[in-house]
Design an enzyme around this catalytic site. Structure first.
Site, PDB file in Angstrom:
ATOM      1  N   GLY B  13     -11.373  -1.848  -4.393  1.00 15.30           N
ATOM      2  CA  GLY B  13     -11.342  -2.209  -3.106  1.00 15.30           C
ATOM      3  C   GLY B  13     -11.255  -1.110  -2.132  1.00 15.30           C
ATOM      4  N   SER B  15     -13.101   0.121   0.403  1.00 13.64           N
ATOM      5  CA  SER B  15     -13.806   0.073   1.638  1.00 13.64           C
ATOM      6  C   SER B  15     -12.775   0.118   2.916  1.00 13.64           C
ATOM      7  CB  SER B  15     -14.689  -1.332   1.791  1.00 13.64           C
ATOM      8  OG  SER B  15     -13.765  -2.344   2.017  1.00 13.64           O
ATOM      9  N   ARG B  16     -11.568  -0.337   2.779  1.00 14.02           N
ATOM     10  CA  ARG B  16     -10.856  -0.434   4.159  1.00 14.02           C
ATOM     11  C   ARG B  16      -9.429  -0.172   3.812  1.00 14.02           C
ATOM     12  NH1 ARG B  16      -9.930  -5.839   5.532  1.00 14.02           N
ATOM     13  NH2 ARG B  16     -10.920  -7.114   3.946  1.00 14.02           N
ATOM     14  N   ASN B  89      -6.273  -1.465  -6.806  1.00 15.43           N
ATOM     15  CA  ASN B  89      -5.942  -1.710  -5.356  1.00 15.43           C
ATOM     16  C   ASN B  89      -6.281  -2.908  -4.703  1.00 15.43           C
ATOM     17  OD1 ASN B  89      -5.205  -0.719  -2.255  1.00 15.43           O
ATOM     18  ND2 ASN B  89      -7.456  -1.071  -2.359  1.00 15.43           N
ATOM     19  N   SER B 141       3.726  -4.647  -4.538  1.00 10.13           N
ATOM     20  CA  SER B 141       4.068  -4.830  -3.079  1.00 10.13           C
ATOM     21  C   SER B 141       5.745  -4.968  -3.283  1.00 10.13           C
ATOM     22  CB  SER B 141       3.575  -6.359  -2.506  1.00 10.13           C
ATOM     23  OG  SER B 141       4.310  -6.720  -1.388  1.00 10.13           O
ATOM     24  N   TYR B 154       1.179 -14.929  -3.231  1.00  4.64           N
ATOM     25  CA  TYR B 154       1.051 -13.289  -3.268  1.00  4.64           C
ATOM     26  C   TYR B 154       2.249 -12.770  -4.163  1.00  4.64           C
ATOM     27  CZ  TYR B 154       0.174  -8.882  -1.144  1.00  4.64           C
ATOM     28  OH  TYR B 154       0.112  -7.592  -0.614  1.00  4.64           O
ATOM     29  N   ALA B 156       3.933 -13.840  -6.429  1.00  3.88           N
ATOM     30  CA  ALA B 156       3.958 -14.014  -7.999  1.00  3.88           C
ATOM     31  C   ALA B 156       2.777 -13.075  -8.718  1.00  3.88           C
ATOM     32  CB  ALA B 156       3.581 -15.530  -8.130  1.00  3.88           C
ATOM     33  N   LYS B 158       1.954 -10.078  -7.411  1.00  2.03           N
ATOM     34  CA  LYS B 158       2.278  -8.922  -7.521  1.00  2.03           C
ATOM     35  C   LYS B 158       3.390  -8.454  -8.640  1.00  2.03           C
ATOM     36  CE  LYS B 158      -0.530  -7.481  -4.297  1.00  2.03           C
ATOM     37  NZ  LYS B 158      -1.594  -6.252  -4.789  1.00  2.03           N
TER      38      LYS B 158
END
Lengths: 91, 246
Positions: B13, B15-16, B89, B141, B154, B156, B158
């Site tokens: 991931g 790209s940004r 990432n 996170s 989310y 769970a 992480k």
């Protein structure tokens, strides 16, 4: 690395050599490696087997254990050779 | 372990956002960097337009496609000879009241944030074992550490990554492969762009350092974890959050 589709004999040789290379790199003297040898008796731990798979991925360009086969079903060096033969034969 | 130069980082991931910053910082510090994303990576495109240096490699890959991931890792091996550092990432945020969450959003979150990262590690670790070392950083996170409303799935995924980190660190430590998590707090990114001014003010008020982080601050912490300075750190979750969870 083999450029054409390898023959069964080349696959077997590649598997035997990968095992010997991994054992040697781990500082263990590889004994006789033949198809009847149990993987444990050859001296491979499970992480050594991961290294063997990486070496063969780089040389044969396939990993039968990502999707198709369970490494826990491999008992002998011959089982390992068969897994690669089957995958390359189907490819 | 045979030393190769430059060292190779695989960043999912890239790209940004945080991924792009990690790619840029790794590249600036001399790493060869392979990354994939669904959309093109502007930093890599700009570098290539300016002549490039052969140390960047990008492909369009959806991380939820395991076959595409396998092909990508093989291509990275052909291009750079292996991977020294994996930075997991890539991730998505599907937020909202849990009792109302669509099944597709639950499945997508687990597939992108947890399953894809586990699969990528599965693809990269055999070669790390064979070469006798490596480093993995899973981007977690603060939501894996503190409960917050609206981010249950989310959180769970992480927290799952943090458990994966610790178990893998135990398993691969003897082969000189370090595995850590990095848990960013709130930093300027797409993830916080959906928050209201009121929510942002509340976050800043609750942060001892009194501000959001920057994407470069988070990326720098990732670079630390894959650097020689962190060679005795494994199985750790490094919280980089301005103190909001302390």
């Amino acid at each position: 690395m083999l450029t054409d589709k390898p023959t069964p004999a080349q696959i077997e040789a590649a598997v035997h050599k990968a095992i010997a290379d991994v054992l040697e790199r781990a500082g263990r003297q590889p004994g006789a490696i033949d198809n009847d040898s149990p993987l444990l008796a050859v001296g491979l731990t499970s992480l050594d087997l991961a290294a063997v798979i990486a070496v063969l991925q780089s040389r044969l360009k396939v990993d039968p254990f990502f999707v198709r086969k369970a490494i826990t079903d491999m008992r002998t060096v011959g089982d390992l050779c068969r897994a690669y033969r089957d995958m390359i034969g189907e490819g | 372990m045979m030393e190769r130069a430059p060292r190779v980082a695989l960043v999912s991931g890239g790209s940004r956002g945080l991924g792009a910053a990690i790619v840029r910082q790794c590249h600036e510090q001399g790493w060869a960097v392979a990354t994939f994303s669904r959309s093109p990576a502007p930093y890599i495109e700009a570098t290539e337009r300016n002549g490039g240096d052969g140390r960047l490699f990008w492909r369009a890959v959806d991380g939820r496609d395991s076959t595409a991931l396998q092909d990508f890792v093989a291509a990275v091996g052909d291009r750079f000879g292996g991977v020294d550092a994996l930075i997991n990432n890539a991730g998505i945020g599907r937020f909202g009241a849990f009792p109302l969450m669509r099944l597709a959003d639950i499945d997508d979150s687990i597939a992108a944030n947890l399953r894809a990262n586990i699969v990528l590690a599965r693809l990269v670790t055999p070669a790390m074992v064979a070469r006798g070392g490596g480093a993995i950083v899973n981007i977690s996170s603060v939501n894996a550490i503190r409960g917050n409303a609206g981010v249950a799935v989310y959180s769970a995924t992480k927290a799952g990554l943090d458990g994966f980190t610790r178990a893998l660190a135990r398993e691969l430590g003897p082969r000189n492969i370090r595995v850590n998590s990095l848990a960013p707090g709130y930093f300027e990114s797409d993830m916080v762009s959906g928050l209201t001014e009121t929510q942002l003010r509340r976050i800043v008020r609750g942060t001892p350092l009194g501000r959001l982080g920057s994407v470069d601050e988070i990326a720098a912490a990732v670079l630390f974890l894959i650097s020689p300075a962190a060679h005795f750190i494994t199985g750790h979750t490094l919280v980089v959050d301005g103190g909001i969870t302390c």
